[in-house]
Write an enzyme that holds these catalytic residues in place. Structure first.
Site, PDB file in Angstrom:
ATOM      1  N   ASP A  23      -0.904  -8.093   5.336  1.00  0.00           N
ATOM      2  CA  ASP A  23      -1.553  -6.758   6.275  1.00  0.00           C
ATOM      3  C   ASP A  23      -2.670  -7.216   7.052  1.00  0.00           C
ATOM      4  O   ASP A  23      -2.755  -6.598   8.198  1.00  0.00           O
ATOM      5  CB  ASP A  23      -1.990  -5.742   5.141  1.00  0.00           C
ATOM      6  CG  ASP A  23      -1.836  -4.380   5.922  1.00  0.00           C
ATOM      7  OD1 ASP A  23      -0.816  -4.155   6.610  1.00  0.00           O
ATOM      8  OD2 ASP A  23      -2.675  -3.219   5.678  1.00  0.00           O
TER       9      ASP A  23
ATOM     10  N   GLU B 281       7.811   0.209   7.911  1.00  0.00           N
ATOM     11  CA  GLU B 281       6.957   0.398   6.895  1.00  0.00           C
ATOM     12  C   GLU B 281       7.560   0.114   5.561  1.00  0.00           C
ATOM     13  O   GLU B 281       6.873  -0.543   4.577  1.00  0.00           O
ATOM     14  CB  GLU B 281       6.113   1.902   7.007  1.00  0.00           C
ATOM     15  CG  GLU B 281       5.510   1.976   8.181  1.00  0.00           C
ATOM     16  CD  GLU B 281       4.127   1.057   8.064  1.00  0.00           C
ATOM     17  OE1 GLU B 281       3.605   0.700   6.689  1.00  0.00           O
ATOM     18  OE2 GLU B 281       3.422   0.982   8.979  1.00  0.00           O
TER      19      GLU B 281
ATOM     20  N   GLU C 223      -0.502   5.136  11.201  1.00  0.00           N
ATOM     21  CA  GLU C 223      -1.636   5.410  10.376  1.00  0.00           C
ATOM     22  C   GLU C 223      -1.214   6.288   9.337  1.00  0.00           C
ATOM     23  O   GLU C 223      -1.764   6.290   8.087  1.00  0.00           O
ATOM     24  CB  GLU C 223      -2.600   6.072  11.134  1.00  0.00           C
ATOM     25  CG  GLU C 223      -2.991   4.913  12.261  1.00  0.00           C
ATOM     26  CD  GLU C 223      -3.984   3.800  11.759  1.00  0.00           C
ATOM     27  OE1 GLU C 223      -3.539   3.352  10.776  1.00  0.00           O
ATOM     28  OE2 GLU C 223      -5.143   3.582  12.615  1.00  0.00           O
TER      29      GLU C 223
END
Ligand SMILES: Cc1ncc(CO)c(N)n1
Length: 231
Positions: free
Chosen positions: A58, A221, A151
């Site tokens: 990440d 994701e 987000e």
């Protein structure tokens, strides 16, 4: 497709496009926001080596996020009809600087050597996707939708780990608070309002592309979370 009466859009009037898409694609949305990796954090069963792999990967992703957000800022300058977009996005940029410093601190706490991290395929694919959105010809409405979705997946995922019923290990609480806290939630709602406002005025081909970008974000994701389980 408009439908809906009130509530879940956070704005005035009917349901916004983003809320409509979250509903329409809810199986995939749930797979992105309730991934086994996140469920493992919230029930305390997470494998810490998986957490470390996620942390290292990440950091690479968030570094790529800086030019991505810069490209959105540029498009907001040129195409946005609302000055407050800039304030929201600049706040996001300022938070990224703090976030990168946090990753370095957290990595040293876990003995993760960030300099030696090799980006895995799912990460490289996701970063390539971001790069494709940075092209000047990609519409502001499309990129702001993608940004909101990216987000929001983290906000929704990590806030699950903060529920009173969750058993998140103490040493992972700071990570969960970083994205699960209510002020980050408020930021995501601001991004959602910007996206919905842009989509309201957008022609149908742009709306279609924004919906596709939303789906692509969810896929990336899910693949990104999966990476934490791979050796
Ligand atoms: C993969 C991924 N998605 C979303 C966020 C939220 O910023 C992040 N840090 N990493």
């Amino acid at each position: 497709m408009e439908g809906g009466s009130s509530g879940s859009d956070g704005g005035g009037g009917g349901m916004g496009k983003t809320a409509t898409w979250m509903k329409l694609h809810s199986p995939m949305y749930d797979r992105a926001t309730r991934h086994p990796f996140i469920l493992g954090i919230s029930d305390g069963s997470v494998d810490l080596s998986a957490f470390k792999r996620w942390l290292a990967q990440d950091y690479i992703f968030v570094r790529e996020f800086v030019p991505f957000l810069a490209s959105i800022l540029l498009k907001a300058c040129k195409h946005s009809d609302d000055e407050s977009d800039m304030e929201v996005l600049l706040g996001g940029m300022a938070a990224l600087s703090d976030e990168l410093a946090w990753f370095r601190k957290e990595a040293s706490k876990w003995d993760v050597n960030l300099a030696g991290v090799i980006p895995q395929k799912a990460n490289m694919d996701y970063c390539s996707f971001l790069q494709s959105l940075m092209l000047p010809e990609v519409d502001y409405a499309v990129v702001i939708t993608a940004f909101w979705a990216i987000e929001t997946v983290y906000q929704e995922s990590f806030s699950l780990c903060l529920h009173s019923s969750s058993k998140t290990p103490e040493e992972l609480m700071e990570t969960c608070q970083r994205w699960g806290n209510t002020s980050f939630g408020h930021y995501c709602r601001s991004l959602q309002k910007i996206a919905d406002r842009c989509l309201e005025k957008a022609p149908s081909d742009i709306i279609k592309r924004a919906e596709e970008a939303f789906i692509r974000v969810l896929e990336h994701e899910i693949n990104f979370w999966n990476m934490s389980f791979a050796e």
